[in-house]
Write a protein that holds these residues in place. Structure first.
Motif, PDB file in Angstrom:
ATOM      1  N   ARG A  27      -5.249  -0.558 -13.265  1.00  0.00           N
ATOM      2  CA  ARG A  27      -6.378   0.083 -12.576  1.00  0.00           C
ATOM      3  C   ARG A  27      -6.176   0.131 -11.069  1.00  0.00           C
ATOM      4  N   TYR A  28      -5.851  -1.009 -10.485  1.00  0.00           N
ATOM      5  CA  TYR A  28      -5.772  -1.090  -9.028  1.00  0.00           C
ATOM      6  C   TYR A  28      -4.457  -1.731  -8.602  1.00  0.00           C
ATOM      7  N   VAL A  29      -4.087  -1.443  -7.351  1.00  0.00           N
ATOM      8  CA  VAL A  29      -2.864  -2.015  -6.773  1.00  0.00           C
ATOM      9  C   VAL A  29      -3.215  -2.635  -5.426  1.00  0.00           C
ATOM     10  N   CYS A  30      -2.277  -3.434  -4.924  1.00  0.00           N
ATOM     11  CA  CYS A  30      -2.440  -4.054  -3.610  1.00  0.00           C
ATOM     12  C   CYS A  30      -2.398  -2.977  -2.526  1.00  0.00           C
ATOM     13  N   ALA A  31      -3.282  -3.087  -1.550  1.00  0.00           N
ATOM     14  CA  ALA A  31      -3.359  -2.081  -0.492  1.00  0.00           C
ATOM     15  C   ALA A  31      -2.147  -2.110   0.433  1.00  0.00           C
ATOM     16  N   LEU A  32      -1.362  -3.186   0.404  1.00  0.00           N
ATOM     17  CA  LEU A  32      -0.188  -3.290   1.278  1.00  0.00           C
ATOM     18  C   LEU A  32       1.120  -3.098   0.534  1.00  0.00           C
ATOM     19  N   THR A  33       1.260  -3.758  -0.612  1.00  0.00           N
ATOM     20  CA  THR A  33       2.540  -3.744  -1.335  1.00  0.00           C
ATOM     21  C   THR A  33       2.534  -2.841  -2.551  1.00  0.00           C
ATOM     22  N   SER A  34       1.381  -2.283  -2.928  1.00  0.00           N
ATOM     23  CA  SER A  34       1.247  -1.422  -4.117  1.00  0.00           C
ATOM     24  C   SER A  34       1.608  -2.159  -5.402  1.00  0.00           C
ATOM     25  N   LYS A  46     -12.650  -9.098   4.549  1.00  0.00           N
ATOM     26  CA  LYS A  46     -14.088  -8.845   4.678  1.00  0.00           C
ATOM     27  C   LYS A  46     -14.441  -7.632   5.547  1.00  0.00           C
ATOM     28  N   PRO A  47     -13.877  -7.427   6.735  1.00  0.00           N
ATOM     29  CA  PRO A  47     -14.318  -6.299   7.572  1.00  0.00           C
ATOM     30  C   PRO A  47     -14.091  -4.940   6.930  1.00  0.00           C
ATOM     31  N   SER A  48     -12.937  -4.733   6.289  1.00  0.00           N
ATOM     32  CA  SER A  48     -12.625  -3.425   5.718  1.00  0.00           C
ATOM     33  C   SER A  48     -12.849  -3.365   4.219  1.00  0.00           C
ATOM     34  N   GLY A  49     -12.853  -4.513   3.537  1.00  0.00           N
ATOM     35  CA  GLY A  49     -13.051  -4.537   2.097  1.00  0.00           C
ATOM     36  C   GLY A  49     -11.792  -4.291   1.297  1.00  0.00           C
ATOM     37  N   HIS A  50     -10.634  -4.192   1.944  1.00  0.00           N
ATOM     38  CA  HIS A  50      -9.384  -3.952   1.229  1.00  0.00           C
ATOM     39  C   HIS A  50      -8.989  -5.188   0.418  1.00  0.00           C
TER      40      HIS A  50
END
Length: 302
Positions: free
Chosen positions: A221-228, A241-245
């Motif tokens: 469903r989902y992947v890491c926002a940095l490493t995919s 927390k600030p961006s929710g990533h």
């Protein structure tokens, strides 16, 4: 010792495998069954509905909820607090009224007793006047017996009950005292204080944006926002927390933690801005929640 052949059916030893097989077929003794991965809740599911969260939010303790479900739960808690507070205030008001009534009756009885003693003392001075003996009726005798008190062994004063069938003489059970309810709404999972403003919006990165399959039916469903890297229950994740990533814990330690800067938007981070996600488990005994089910039935002795 018995031989251990592949197809040995005449073994004189009642082996553990045969015992467990008989337990399962005859439904006796303690039975254990291991829960598979399919029965374990996924990390992105709401902890109230156990379904993939459409609008995921996370608490400061790391529990994920669907925004609609958690807000509905908080509203329900506020209604319950309001109802319990109204019951507490009503009972408190009744207790105050009862205390005032008891104090008024006690004062009135003391006044009547004082007047009676004064009159009896005035009629008996010098034996010039002899007070007439009053004859009480049956109802008067019962009322007099009601006023009598007996001293118990423990020193407590208890009413004498000569006639248990008279409503005025039967004891009444006291109302259960209601304690003052807490004014705080709580997190359903952690039990800690939780407000709507404490919820943090979670922005998951989709593994395949072109996939039209239902979210619950997708394996990835989902992947890491940095490493995919694909996110699963076995992959520890954190929310910025600030961006929710959402990123993996490994990516956080190697990329984000040294400078404490979000590489996605170059925003400065604090330690309080890192929220680890608490997952339900993986199906392995050494990771996550309990994955075994125990059921006890009647024991068959052999």
């Amino acid at each position: 010792m018995a031989k251990h052949g592949r197809n040995a059916t005449a073994n004189p030893v009642y082996s553990r495998h045969e015992r467990e097989k008989d337990k399962a077929s005859e439904q006796y003794g303690t039975q254990k069954r291991r829960a598979g991965t399919d029965s374990v809740q996924q990390f992105d599911c709401c902890n109230l509905s156990s379904q993939p969260a459409k609008h995921p939010v996370i608490t400061p303790e790391g529990y994920i909820y669907d925004l609609e479900n958690i807000l509905e739960n908080l509203v329900h808690q506020k209604k319950e607090i309001k109802r319990k507070t109204a019951e507490f205030e009503a009972q408190r008001k009744r207790f105050i009224q009862e205390q005032e009534q008891d104090a008024l009756e006690k004062k009135q009885k003391e006044t009547e007793e004082f007047i009676r003693k004064e009159r009896s003392g005035a009629t008996g001075i010098g034996n010039h006047f002899v007070g007439k003996k009053e004859e009480l009726s049956q109802a008067g005798k019962m009322l007099l017996q009601e006023k009598e008190r007996i001293q118990t062994e423990k020193g407590k004063v208890v009413k004498a009950l000569p006639s248990f069938w008279i409503p005025s003489l039967t004891p009444a059970s006291k109302e259960t005292e209601i304690k003052a309810p807490s004014k705080k709404t709580l997190c359903p999972m952690s039990g800690k204080h939780l407000k709507a403003k404490d919820l943090i919006t979670v922005n998951f990165t989709l593994a395949d944006r072109l996939n039209t399959q239902a979210m619950a039916a997708r394996e990835e469903r989902y992947v890491c926002a940095l490493t995919s890297k694909v996110l699963r229950n076995c992959v520890p994740c954190v929310v910025l927390k600030p961006s929710g990533h959402v990123i993996t814990e490994e990516a956080f330690k190697k990329i984000v933690e040294p400078d404490m800067i979000n590489p996605i938007n170059s925003q400065k981070l604090q330690k309080s801005d890192i929220v680890p996600i608490k997952s339900a488990g993986t199906g392995f005994a050494s990771k996550g929640a309990e994955v075994k089910k125990r059921k006890t039935a009647a024991l068959m002795c052999i």
